[in-house]
Scaffold this active site. Structure first.
Site, PDB file in Angstrom:
ATOM      1  CG  HIS A   8      37.444  47.806 -29.078  1.00  0.00           C
ATOM      2  ND1 HIS A   8      37.506  48.413 -30.305  1.00  0.00           N
ATOM      3  CD2 HIS A   8      38.443  48.340 -28.355  1.00  0.00           C
ATOM      4  CE1 HIS A   8      38.506  49.282 -30.318  1.00  0.00           C
ATOM      5  NE2 HIS A   8      39.095  49.238 -29.148  1.00  0.00           N
ATOM      6  CE1 TYR A  62      33.033  47.974 -37.581  1.00  0.00           C
ATOM      7  CE2 TYR A  62      33.391  47.518 -39.907  1.00  0.00           C
ATOM      8  CZ  TYR A  62      33.590  47.207 -38.582  1.00  0.00           C
ATOM      9  OH  TYR A  62      34.359  46.117 -38.259  1.00  0.00           O
ATOM     10  N   PRO A  88      36.743  42.443 -45.861  1.00  0.00           N
ATOM     11  CG  PRO A  88      38.282  44.175 -46.023  1.00  0.00           C
ATOM     12  CD  PRO A  88      37.500  43.205 -46.845  1.00  0.00           C
ATOM     13  CE  LYS A  93      32.774  37.351 -37.738  1.00  0.00           C
ATOM     14  NZ  LYS A  93      33.319  38.124 -36.651  1.00  0.00           N
ATOM     15  CE1 TYR A 139      32.633  44.059 -36.428  1.00  0.00           C
ATOM     16  CE2 TYR A 139      33.440  43.795 -34.185  1.00  0.00           C
ATOM     17  CZ  TYR A 139      33.552  44.344 -35.452  1.00  0.00           C
ATOM     18  OH  TYR A 139      34.617  45.175 -35.736  1.00  0.00           O
TER      19      TYR A 139
HETATM   20  C1  LIG Z   1      45.349  43.996 -47.725  1.00  0.00           C
HETATM   21  C2  LIG Z   1      44.578  43.089 -46.786  1.00  0.00           C
HETATM   22  C3  LIG Z   1      43.885  43.645 -45.692  1.00  0.00           C
HETATM   23  C4  LIG Z   1      43.189  42.808 -44.812  1.00  0.00           C
HETATM   24  N1  LIG Z   1      42.503  43.354 -43.749  1.00  0.00           N
HETATM   25  C5  LIG Z   1      41.811  42.541 -42.915  1.00  0.00           C
HETATM   26  C6  LIG Z   1      41.089  43.030 -41.825  1.00  0.00           C
HETATM   27  O1  LIG Z   1      41.055  44.238 -41.573  1.00  0.00           O
HETATM   28  N2  LIG Z   1      40.423  42.156 -41.017  1.00  0.00           N
HETATM   29  C7  LIG Z   1      40.445  40.783 -41.240  1.00  0.00           C
HETATM   30  O2  LIG Z   1      39.866  39.993 -40.478  1.00  0.00           O
HETATM   31  N3  LIG Z   1      41.116  40.289 -42.274  1.00  0.00           N
HETATM   32  C8  LIG Z   1      41.794  41.124 -43.108  1.00  0.00           C
HETATM   33  N4  LIG Z   1      42.482  40.608 -44.133  1.00  0.00           N
HETATM   34  C9  LIG Z   1      42.465  39.179 -44.267  1.00  0.00           C
HETATM   35  C10 LIG Z   1      43.472  38.511 -43.335  1.00  0.00           C
HETATM   36  O3  LIG Z   1      44.639  39.274 -43.291  1.00  0.00           O
HETATM   37  C11 LIG Z   1      43.694  37.119 -43.875  1.00  0.00           C
HETATM   38  O4  LIG Z   1      42.462  36.431 -43.775  1.00  0.00           O
HETATM   39  C12 LIG Z   1      44.791  36.358 -43.175  1.00  0.00           C
HETATM   40  O5  LIG Z   1      46.049  36.913 -43.470  1.00  0.00           O
HETATM   41  C13 LIG Z   1      44.766  34.896 -43.611  1.00  0.00           C
HETATM   42  O6  LIG Z   1      45.919  34.256 -43.152  1.00  0.00           O
HETATM   43  P1  LIG Z   1      46.567  33.075 -43.991  1.00  0.00           P
HETATM   44  O7  LIG Z   1      47.726  32.631 -43.187  1.00  0.00           O
HETATM   45  O8  LIG Z   1      45.516  32.107 -44.368  1.00  0.00           O
HETATM   46  O9  LIG Z   1      47.028  33.721 -45.375  1.00  0.00           O
HETATM   47  P2  LIG Z   1      48.170  34.789 -45.657  1.00  0.00           P
HETATM   48  O10 LIG Z   1      48.262  35.757 -44.558  1.00  0.00           O
HETATM   49  O11 LIG Z   1      47.922  35.294 -47.024  1.00  0.00           O
HETATM   50  O12 LIG Z   1      49.493  33.939 -45.639  1.00  0.00           O
HETATM   51  C14 LIG Z   1      49.836  33.045 -46.690  1.00  0.00           C
HETATM   52  C15 LIG Z   1      51.336  32.922 -46.752  1.00  0.00           C
HETATM   53  O13 LIG Z   1      51.677  31.969 -47.750  1.00  0.00           O
HETATM   54  C16 LIG Z   1      52.778  32.457 -48.502  1.00  0.00           C
HETATM   55  N5  LIG Z   1      52.769  31.832 -49.826  1.00  0.00           N
HETATM   56  C17 LIG Z   1      51.972  32.125 -50.867  1.00  0.00           C
HETATM   57  N6  LIG Z   1      52.268  31.344 -51.924  1.00  0.00           N
HETATM   58  C18 LIG Z   1      53.292  30.557 -51.526  1.00  0.00           C
HETATM   59  C19 LIG Z   1      54.053  29.553 -52.190  1.00  0.00           C
HETATM   60  N7  LIG Z   1      53.798  29.209 -53.462  1.00  0.00           N
HETATM   61  N8  LIG Z   1      55.026  28.932 -51.505  1.00  0.00           N
HETATM   62  C20 LIG Z   1      55.285  29.269 -50.201  1.00  0.00           C
HETATM   63  N9  LIG Z   1      54.607  30.231 -49.533  1.00  0.00           N
HETATM   64  C21 LIG Z   1      53.612  30.850 -50.184  1.00  0.00           C
HETATM   65  C22 LIG Z   1      52.541  33.965 -48.541  1.00  0.00           C
HETATM   66  O14 LIG Z   1      53.737  34.687 -48.808  1.00  0.00           O
HETATM   67  C23 LIG Z   1      52.022  34.215 -47.128  1.00  0.00           C
HETATM   68  O15 LIG Z   1      53.031  34.524 -46.209  1.00  0.00           O
HETATM   69  C24 LIG Z   1      43.177  41.419 -45.032  1.00  0.00           C
HETATM   70  C25 LIG Z   1      43.863  40.866 -46.118  1.00  0.00           C
HETATM   71  C26 LIG Z   1      44.549  41.689 -46.998  1.00  0.00           C
HETATM   72  C27 LIG Z   1      45.273  41.075 -48.181  1.00  0.00           C
END
Ligand SMILES: Cc1cc2nc3c(=O)[nH]c(=O)nc-3n(C[C@H](O)[C@H](O)[C@H](O)COP(=O)(O)OP(=O)(O)OC[C@H]3O[C@@H](n4cnc5c(N)ncnc54)[C@H](O)[C@@H]3O)c2cc1C
Length: 397
Positions: free
Chosen positions: A77, A205, A297, A301, A388
């Site tokens: 995009h 948006y 969101p 980012k 962005y």
């Molecule tokens: C509903 C939702 C919508 C989103 N939409 C957007 C978006 O449109 N654009 C954007 O940029 N970002 C978005 N985000 C944010 C983005 O998805 C996150 O920033 C991203 O997933 C971060 O990745 P992560 O691996 O740090 O954390 P997570 O994806 O949360 O992964 C963490 C992992 O750790 C595991 N875990 C937790 N506790 C434990 C434990 N005690 N022991 C073992 N494992 C554990 C969890 O099960 C999970 O699999 C959204 C987030 C949510 C919740």
């Protein structure tokens, strides 16, 4: 319960994008790591989240050797649109900032990373219960967990806390060792995923009097759309028909006519929050991704920040194991936080400009003035575009 003891160099807690990507980058740097995830692989793959990737994120995924499908299926995009007072204004990202974004779902990145890890034979434990960190600052950290009723213990050099906002790693750090910064917004996003070709080419948006809406997509046949909703709302209150009706009203003419009442294949409500802890290190424990920070969101980012954190962390661990120095480990937190705060600022700014803040007439006036300025000023558009598409990743010194 019997106890099985193993040893590795790095224990990675969490198999979200941060944990899996760190595992992949370490594996390619010949550093041993075990990934512990409390959910099943199927559950992790079923979570629908982010989808907009900065160019720097694409480059890190290339570096990790997991970008083949992304290049084949991702959609580039060059701009985004902002709808306001019945008109749509395009921010020409590529023309203004020299870079684009790529639309490719977080679920697909997770799938690519899981497959790469399985193919490499590197160990992952799904459905690891009761993960706990012990003796963190003793010089001999250990991580225990229960799997299929059996207690396991891993001794390691480092622990990577990639376990998201609700994980165990951040809460294993004494509260007086962390500074916490937080803002909770008084609304959420109701999101719908539907298999229907998107009637828009770029993200829209919309700032409407009825509340914010976002027209997004995941592929040429799948849309992801959101409407701002009260925090108390429940998904059951929103039939598909009600969602699409509200979405049409907020999008306005031009888009409304093209939107069909496609059946949702996923529907969820996410609260909006800005959150950062400092520092991202406690002895041999390093926090990365949502474990350390949350952005609303609106700026797309969250996933991108998780990727830059683990990129810096893998460089720091690689330098350490190559015997070069501990300097990059010492610098990890400061290096990440520079980028994190800029993304926090941009996500907060986008959220302030595009949502309805009930009962705050002054905020509405500021919003109108800010958006008018944005649409008229190329300098303001350039600033938005630069943020962005994502600020460049710092290269190792
Ligand atoms: C509903 C939702 C919508 C989103 N939409 C957007 C978006 O449109 N654009 C954007 O940029 N970002 C978005 N985000 C944010 C983005 O998805 C996150 O920033 C991203 O997933 C971060 O990745 P992560 O691996 O740090 O954390 P997570 O994806 O949360 O992964 C963490 C992992 O750790 C595991 N875990 C937790 N506790 C434990 C434990 N005690 N022991 C073992 N494992 C554990 C969890 O099960 C999970 O699999 C959204 C987030 C949510 C919740």
């Amino acid at each position: 319960m019997t106890s099985r003891v193993t040893r590795t160099q790095v224990v990675i807690v969490g198999a979200g994008p941060a944990g899996l990507l760190l595992g992949q980058l370490l594996q390619r740097a010949s550093i041993d790591a075990i990934v512990l995830e409390r959910r099943s692989a199927g559950y992790v793959l079923g979570r629908i989240r982010a989808g907009v990737l900065e160019q720097g994120t694409v480059q890190v995924l290339e570096h990790a050797g997991v970008a083949e499908r992304l290049h084949a299926e991702g959609i580039r995009h060059d701009g985004v649109e902002i709808g306001f007072r019945g008109r749509r204004h395009r921010i020409a990202l590529h023309a203004l900032a020299g870079r684009s974004v790529t639309v490719y779902g977080q679920t697909e990145i997770t799938r690519d990373l899981m497959e790469a890890r399985a193919a490499s034979g590197a160990p992952s434990v799904y459905e690891a219960e009761d993960v706990a960190l012990h003796d963190i600052t003793s010089g001999a950290p250990r991580v225990t967990y229960v799997h299929e009723g059996e207690l396991h213990e891993i001794s390691c050099d480092f622990v990577a806390g990639c376990d998201g906002y609700h994980g165990v790693c951040r809460s294993s750090i004494p509260a007086d060792k962390l500074a916490t910064y937080e803002r909770v917004y008084p609304f959420g996003w109701l999101g719908v995923l539907a298999d229907v070709p998107p009637p828009w080419n770029e993200l829209i948006y919309a700032n409407s009097e009825r509340g914010f809406a976002l027209a997004s997509l995941r592929s040429a046949t799948r849309v992801r759309c959101y409407v701002q909703c009260p925090l108390e709302d429940r998904v059951e209150q929103w039939s598909d028909a009600r969602f699409w009706d509200e979405f049409r009203r907020r999008m306005g003419e031009g888009i409304a006519d093209a939107v069909v009442n496609a059946p949702s294949i996923e529907k969820s409500i996410a609260p909006l929050r800005s959150f950062v802890v400092e520092p991202l290190r406690y002895g041999p424990l390093f926090l990365a991704g949502d474990a350390a920070h949350i952005v609303p969101p609106t700026g797309a980012k969250g996933l991108n920040l998780a990727v830059s954190d683990v990129f810096y962390l893998h460089e720091a661990l690689r330098d350490y194991y190559r015997g070069r120095s501990e300097r990059a480990l010492d610098d990890y937190s400061v290096r990440c936080l520079r980028r994190i705060w800029r993304a926090e600022r941009f996500s907060w700014w986008m959220t302030r400009q595009l949502h309805q803040f009930p009962g705050d007439a002054f905020a509405r006036k500021m919003q109108e003035t800010e958006l008018e300025y944005l649409f008229e000023s190329e300098a303001a558009q350039k600033s938005m575009a630069e943020n962005y598409v994502g600020l460049p990743l710092e290269r190792a010194t």
